[in-house]
Scaffold this motif. Structure first.
Motif: not given
Length: 234
Positions: A134-163
């Motif tokens: 959701d946040h990535d879509r609102r940031m716009g193309e070619k932008s860089v943004w940062l999300a600060c969160t927690h270890g297991d949350v990041i691992k879950a997002v990365l697992a999804d991104a890696l398929g």
């Protein structure tokens, strides 16, 4: 397509004591973590940030406070990036939790793990992935943004991104104040970095020319090559 920097909060008082802090209030950074957060400003100096999104918990807000202030950005608090609700496990010593029958499930079959009085890891992945997209879509193309969160949350997002199935997410390591980078495209995410604690961030900048959603057959030739820096997994 935007580029997401997933930042794990710097080392907290609970990290240093071996306690599962979960959503406990009043858990801030320890002396090591405060130093990590201070160095973050210089570490990301070469990266223009379109926005900062942060978990509501104190340790995450402390981690990005200096960086956001230096950039003149107001962090957006995102409840869906909060720490896992560990329920009755919250506040307990990790050394004690390893003796619980559920510990083996968390390690070997995390998609089936539901913490007593808390939430399941599959729920965590669903809410976190929805939030970053959701946040990535609102940031716009070619932008860089940062999300600060927690270890297991990041691992879950990365697992999804890696398929990867969620049951494989325990193979991913995410240290305090490390950055992991995902670039979402029309057809697939590209994972550019995982658990990076170094200072070279030049590869985080989006390409100047139009970037394809296709992966590079044979592997990327490096970030300096137009359209190729999304084709390899670091």
């Amino acid at each position: 397509m935007a580029t997401l920097i997933l930042l794990r909060h710097a080392r907290s008082e609970a990290n240093g004591s071996g306690t599962l802090a979960g959503r406990s209030a009043g858990v801030g950074l320890d002396a090591t973590g405060s130093g990590q957060a201070e160095r973050l400003v210089a570490r990301l100096a070469g990266v223009p940030l379109a926005g900062v999104v942060v978990s509501p918990l104190q340790r995450c807000r402390e981690t990005v406070a200096g960086l956001a202030a230096e950039r003149g950005l107001e962090p957006v608090v995102e409840e869906r990036l909060a720490e896992v609700d560990y329920g009755e496990w919250t506040g307990r010593k990790i050394s004690e939790l390893t003796e619980e029958p559920l510990w083996r499930v968390v390690q070997q079959h995390p998609s089936a793990a539901v913490f007593p009085g808390g939430e399941g890891l599959a729920q965590v992945q669903a809410r976190a992935v929805a939030a970053v997209r959701d946040h990535d879509r609102r940031m716009g193309e070619k932008s860089v943004w940062l999300a600060c969160t927690h270890g297991d949350v990041i691992k879950a997002v990365l697992a999804d991104a890696l398929g990867l199935h969620l049951d494989s997410f325990q193979r991913i390591v995410v240290d305090p104040c490390s950055v992991s980078v995902v670039r979402y495209t029309a057809t697939r995410p590209f994972v550019l970095r995982i658990n990076d604690t170094g200072g070279d961030v030049s590869g985080l900048l989006p390409p100047k020319d139009e970037e394809s959603s296709d992966a590079v057959v044979g592997g990327s030739t490096g970030a300096s090559t137009s359209g190729a820096d999304g084709g390899s997994v670091a």
